[in-house]
Design an enzyme around this catalytic site. Sequence first.
Site, PDB file in Angstrom:
ATOM      1  N   GLU A   5      -7.582  -5.399 -65.957  1.00 13.68           N
ATOM      2  CA  GLU A   5      -8.034  -6.771 -66.230  1.00 13.68           C
ATOM      3  C   GLU A   5      -7.865  -7.136 -67.706  1.00 13.68           C
ATOM      4  O   GLU A   5      -8.318  -6.400 -68.597  1.00 13.68           O
ATOM      5  CB  GLU A   5      -9.513  -6.932 -65.818  1.00 13.68           C
ATOM      6  CG  GLU A   5     -10.031  -8.349 -66.093  1.00 13.68           C
ATOM      7  CD  GLU A   5     -11.309  -8.708 -65.367  1.00 13.68           C
ATOM      8  OE1 GLU A   5     -11.766  -7.943 -64.498  1.00 13.68           O
ATOM      9  OE2 GLU A   5     -11.857  -9.783 -65.680  1.00 13.68           O
ATOM     10  N   LYS A  11     -15.233  -0.349 -55.435  1.00 10.77           N
ATOM     11  CA  LYS A  11     -14.598  -0.416 -56.755  1.00 10.77           C
ATOM     12  C   LYS A  11     -15.662  -0.143 -57.808  1.00 10.77           C
ATOM     13  O   LYS A  11     -16.788  -0.616 -57.684  1.00 10.77           O
ATOM     14  CB  LYS A  11     -13.976  -1.795 -56.999  1.00 10.77           C
ATOM     15  CG  LYS A  11     -13.398  -1.946 -58.407  1.00 10.77           C
ATOM     16  CD  LYS A  11     -12.572  -3.194 -58.551  1.00 10.77           C
ATOM     17  CE  LYS A  11     -13.355  -4.446 -58.871  1.00 10.77           C
ATOM     18  NZ  LYS A  11     -14.220  -4.372 -60.065  1.00 10.77           N
ATOM     19  N   ASP A  69     -17.400  -4.239 -54.452  1.00 12.91           N
ATOM     20  CA  ASP A  69     -17.581  -3.957 -55.879  1.00 12.91           C
ATOM     21  C   ASP A  69     -18.974  -3.391 -56.113  1.00 12.91           C
ATOM     22  O   ASP A  69     -19.967  -4.019 -55.723  1.00 12.91           O
ATOM     23  CB  ASP A  69     -17.460  -5.296 -56.625  1.00 12.91           C
ATOM     24  CG  ASP A  69     -16.775  -5.153 -57.955  1.00 12.91           C
ATOM     25  OD1 ASP A  69     -16.448  -4.019 -58.348  1.00 12.91           O
ATOM     26  OD2 ASP A  69     -16.552  -6.199 -58.600  1.00 12.91           O
ATOM     27  N   SER A  76     -18.058 -10.717 -59.090  1.00 17.10           N
ATOM     28  CA  SER A  76     -17.888 -12.096 -59.569  1.00 17.10           C
ATOM     29  C   SER A  76     -18.719 -13.044 -58.700  1.00 17.10           C
ATOM     30  O   SER A  76     -18.993 -14.183 -59.094  1.00 17.10           O
ATOM     31  CB  SER A  76     -16.407 -12.497 -59.544  1.00 17.10           C
ATOM     32  OG  SER A  76     -15.801 -12.105 -58.331  1.00 17.10           O
TER      33      SER A  76
HETATM   34  O1  KIV Z   1     -15.595  -9.048 -59.491  1.00 13.42           O
HETATM   35  C1  KIV Z   1     -14.403  -9.347 -59.382  1.00 13.42           C
HETATM   36  O2  KIV Z   1     -14.040 -10.372 -58.798  1.00 13.42           O
HETATM   37  C2  KIV Z   1     -13.430  -8.445 -59.973  1.00 13.42           C
HETATM   38  C3  KIV Z   1     -12.007  -8.884 -60.002  1.00 13.42           C
HETATM   39  C4  KIV Z   1     -11.832  -9.904 -61.036  1.00 13.42           C
HETATM   40  C5  KIV Z   1     -11.088  -7.757 -60.176  1.00 13.42           C
HETATM   41  O3  KIV Z   1     -13.795  -7.418 -60.441  1.00 13.42           O
END
Ligand code: KIV
Length: 312
Positions: free
Chosen positions: A202, A133, A103, A65
């Site tokens: 989500e 993730k 992420d 994000s």
């Molecule tokens: O990128 C992000 O912030 C996310 C969360 C919304 C879980 O994947």
Amino acid sequence: MLMNKQNIFLKYGVTSYMALQKITAKKIIEKKKSGEKIVTITSYDYSFAKIVDDCGIDLILVGDSLSMVVLGYKNTLSVTMDEMIHHTKAVARGVSNAMIVADMPFLSYKIDIKEAVKNAGRFIQEGGAEAVKVEGGTKICPTIKAIIDADIQVMGHIGLTPQAIYEFGGFLVQGKTVEAAKKLIMDAKNLEKTGVFSIVLESIPWQIAKLITKAVNVPTIGIGAGSYCDGQILVINDMLGLFTDFKPKFLKYFADIGSSVRNALGSYKNEVEKGLYPDKEHSYDFPQQDLDEINKWFESVEIEEESNKISE
Ligand code: KIV
């Protein structure tokens, strides 16, 4: 010498007692077992990560994000591995206790399994994260297995996976039909079997999130997935009212930092324009005893001539 806890840690090479307070994947799983809610949030820089950590948040996700809320791209597909690593490093510098999950960005784990493991490893080795993730269900399990085989902890992510928005046709709620809900439940089971330590759910109906939470032994972390998940996550810039380009139904503003920043900047502009800032309180003093001398010198010399002498 009587060995207290701290000395024992130092003896075995642990340089900081705090290091052993770090929340691990094991602790996150234990929280589900003991019925304690898991509180998680995203962060992208040192200052916010430090505040988040001070507040006793269990896990910080350096989410992709970042692409939208910090870098200003229109979706999460634009952010690169190097940008993600850069921000993961900044977060890691500010955190002593919370678990840090990075992420994996778009295309960093879906082209080739070897490349996926290598990129996951970069987050641990260069970024200072403790886990990564990845988005996706059953299809991505072979890649997740390879990453876990390399001793890297993985958090799963199903439901509205923003890296697939063009496949979904937008930021749309997922799992709304019986077929789609069954698929989500099977995806969660397969992620669990593959060895993820937790799963982000989500934007799915809360009833389906409740079933998934019941079906798996690893914690579910919800965002737009209702209250029955084992934990919750929000994008920090969203929940603080800093990023307001759009507001999904699940989002609650816990503060309105955007307005506070606007007010503060308005006051700053006003005070600078009126000469009110900086005042004496916010300025450095020259020593009083030397003030007369410098003032006399200033009045007596031609500054232009003096400076020419220096530069000659
Ligand atoms: O990128 C992000 O912030 C996310 C969360 C919304 C879980 O994947």
